[in-house]
Design a protein around this motif. Structure first.
Motif, PDB file in Angstrom:
ATOM      1  N   ILE A  92       6.014   3.532 -13.228  1.00  0.00           N
ATOM      2  CA  ILE A  92       5.884   3.893 -11.813  1.00  0.00           C
ATOM      3  C   ILE A  92       4.810   3.031 -11.156  1.00  0.00           C
ATOM      4  O   ILE A  92       4.962   2.578 -10.014  1.00  0.00           O
ATOM      5  N   LEU A  93       3.732   2.742 -11.882  1.00  0.00           N
ATOM      6  CA  LEU A  93       2.690   1.868 -11.349  1.00  0.00           C
ATOM      7  C   LEU A  93       3.203   0.456 -11.107  1.00  0.00           C
ATOM      8  O   LEU A  93       2.671  -0.258 -10.247  1.00  0.00           O
ATOM      9  N   GLU A  94       4.218   0.035 -11.848  1.00  0.00           N
ATOM     10  CA  GLU A  94       4.816  -1.270 -11.580  1.00  0.00           C
ATOM     11  C   GLU A  94       5.426  -1.299 -10.179  1.00  0.00           C
ATOM     12  O   GLU A  94       5.447  -2.343  -9.522  1.00  0.00           O
ATOM     13  N   TYR A  95       5.919  -0.172  -9.727  1.00  0.00           N
ATOM     14  CA  TYR A  95       6.525  -0.098  -8.397  1.00  0.00           C
ATOM     15  C   TYR A  95       5.456  -0.170  -7.315  1.00  0.00           C
ATOM     16  O   TYR A  95       5.636  -0.810  -6.277  1.00  0.00           O
ATOM     17  N   ALA A 144       0.846  -1.183   0.000  1.00  0.00           N
ATOM     18  CA  ALA A 144       0.000   0.000   0.000  1.00  0.00           C
ATOM     19  C   ALA A 144       0.879   1.228   0.000  1.00  0.00           C
ATOM     20  O   ALA A 144       1.993   1.211   0.493  1.00  0.00           O
ATOM     21  N   SER A 145       0.381   2.329  -0.549  1.00  0.00           N
ATOM     22  CA  SER A 145       1.173   3.548  -0.562  1.00  0.00           C
ATOM     23  C   SER A 145       1.078   4.318   0.731  1.00  0.00           C
ATOM     24  O   SER A 145       1.729   5.329   0.907  1.00  0.00           O
ATOM     25  N   PRO A 171      -7.112  -3.490 -12.455  1.00  0.00           N
ATOM     26  CA  PRO A 171      -8.040  -2.902 -13.420  1.00  0.00           C
ATOM     27  C   PRO A 171      -8.682  -1.609 -12.948  1.00  0.00           C
ATOM     28  O   PRO A 171      -8.974  -0.727 -13.767  1.00  0.00           O
ATOM     29  N   ARG A 172      -8.910  -1.462 -11.630  1.00  0.00           N
ATOM     30  CA  ARG A 172      -9.513  -0.215 -11.136  1.00  0.00           C
ATOM     31  C   ARG A 172      -8.557   0.960 -11.275  1.00  0.00           C
ATOM     32  O   ARG A 172      -8.986   2.102 -11.421  1.00  0.00           O
ATOM     33  N   SER A 218      -0.887   2.180  -7.705  1.00  0.00           N
ATOM     34  CA  SER A 218      -1.834   3.144  -7.143  1.00  0.00           C
ATOM     35  C   SER A 218      -1.663   4.449  -7.905  1.00  0.00           C
ATOM     36  O   SER A 218      -0.538   4.952  -8.042  1.00  0.00           O
ATOM     37  N   ASN A 219      -2.759   4.997  -8.419  1.00  0.00           N
ATOM     38  CA  ASN A 219      -2.657   6.292  -9.092  1.00  0.00           C
ATOM     39  C   ASN A 219      -2.201   7.382  -8.123  1.00  0.00           C
ATOM     40  O   ASN A 219      -1.492   8.316  -8.531  1.00  0.00           O
TER      41      ASN A 219
END
Length: 342
Positions: free
Chosen positions: A320-323, A9-10, A266-267, A326-327
């Motif tokens: 960056i999303l691979e890391y 989680a971010s 997907p979200r 989360s948008n």
């Protein structure tokens, strides 16, 4: 790569939640001790030494706080069905983090410049990842990784993922890292870049040539390892992660809505428009607010809805999303990198 997306989680404050037993029901099935014996046998079959297995599993008990955190849900949706981005950015790309990033950048300027040339990943992106993951090394987490990963594997919802991570952690310990050093987040990530054990084994780099991939203490190892992760994920040299854009009021959002359902997260990906070249976006009246080549493919993102801030996002945003899928995380990394570079 997708393993990290599903696990981390971010929410950076969770790194320091106090381990304590909460009101969480014990998982059905094997007792913790019986399950641990099974995993120990599997680790032996994969070559982990008996001494390491004993050292890493001695006295292990379930951490119910970890289960509670893993089951936790994020907060209040907005009219778009998602929490607003703007307040998140205000908290995570604040003056302290920007100034901390600029100080860190200045302190490693020679090193990070060499890393950028070697891997093709911009130095501000590397610094921004470091800043978001551990506040430039200040907050690496204090959970016993062996206990956290064993607990999450035993709990069972994502047993295969966490069991493999636990065994990979034992393999790292077998390299000579003591259990006392193997601390990190509740979800099993550790060191300056918050790598999971499987990511460490695959992508960590000995950047300073001392024979150890020390992502806890070595700045060179940290920066080389983050850059290696991004290169492996497909970072395109010379292309921005995204640019702010002005969107005309009459833009037909339904006509640009994506029809592709991403196999992972997907979200997250479903909130982005169809891919078009920058030239095609300009023809629709969408105007980039910074220089970007007309032939670059980009998707439009209006996180807080029409009339709010908007961006054209490139393939590097997906890296960056691979890391962390989360948008909120990816946008804050990109915007922090931009602020550090200014």
């Amino acid at each position: 790569m997708s393993m990290r997306k599903r696990l981390i989680a971010s929410a950076f404050l969770l790194l320091f939640a106090v381990p304590m037993q909460g009101a969480v029901a014990q998982p059905a099935g094997l007792s913790f001790d019986a399950y641990l014996q099974q995993v120990q046998a599997k680790a032996r079959s994969e070559g982990v030494s008996e001494a390491t297995i004993r050292a890493m599993t001695a006295g292990l008990t379930p951490n119910y706080r970890v289960i509670e955190l893993d089951r936790g849900q994020p907060g209040t949706p907005s009219s778009t069905g998602f929490p607003l981005l703007a307040p998140y950015i205000a908290r995570h790309v604040d003056t302290a983090r920007i100034e901390g990033g600029r100080r860190t950048y200045a302190s490693v300027a020679g090193l990070v410049g060499q890393v950028e040339r070697q891997y093709g990943v911009p130095a501000p992106i590397l610094i921004a990842i470091w800043g978001h993951e551990t506040n430039y090394g200040s907050f690496k987490g204090n959970f016993d990784l062996a206990r956290s990963l064993a607990t999450l594997a035993w709990e069972g919802r994502r047993r295969d993922l966490f069991e493999n991570e636990f065994i990979d952690l034992l393999k790292i310990a077998d390299m000579g890292f003591p259990r006392s050093q193997l601390e990190g987040s509740w979800a099993g990530a550790f060191g300056n870049p918050q790598f999971l054990p499987s990511v460490y084994l695959r992508l960590a780099v000995d950047g300073d040539g001392d024979g150890r991939k020390d992502i806890w203490n070595s700045r060179a190892d940290t920066l080389h390892s983050i850059a290696n992760y991004f290169r492996d994920a497909g970072w395109r040299q010379g292309e921005p992660w995204g640019v702010a854009a002005r969107v005309p009021a009459g833009l037909d959002r339904k006509a640009i809505q994506t029809k592709i359902v991403a196999p992972v997260c997907p979200r997250v990906h479903g909130r982005h428009s169809q891919w078009k070249t920058v030239a095609e976006w300009k023809a629709l009246g969408v105007q980039p607010q910074r220089a970007i080549a007309d032939d670059v493919m980009a998707s439009l993102f209006e996180p807080d809805g029409p009339g709010s801030d908007a961006w054209l996002l490139t393939g590097n945003y997906r890296v960056i999303l691979e890391y962390n899928c989360s948008n909120y995380y990816a946008m804050s990394v990109g915007l922090l990198a931009d602020a550090i570079a200014r």
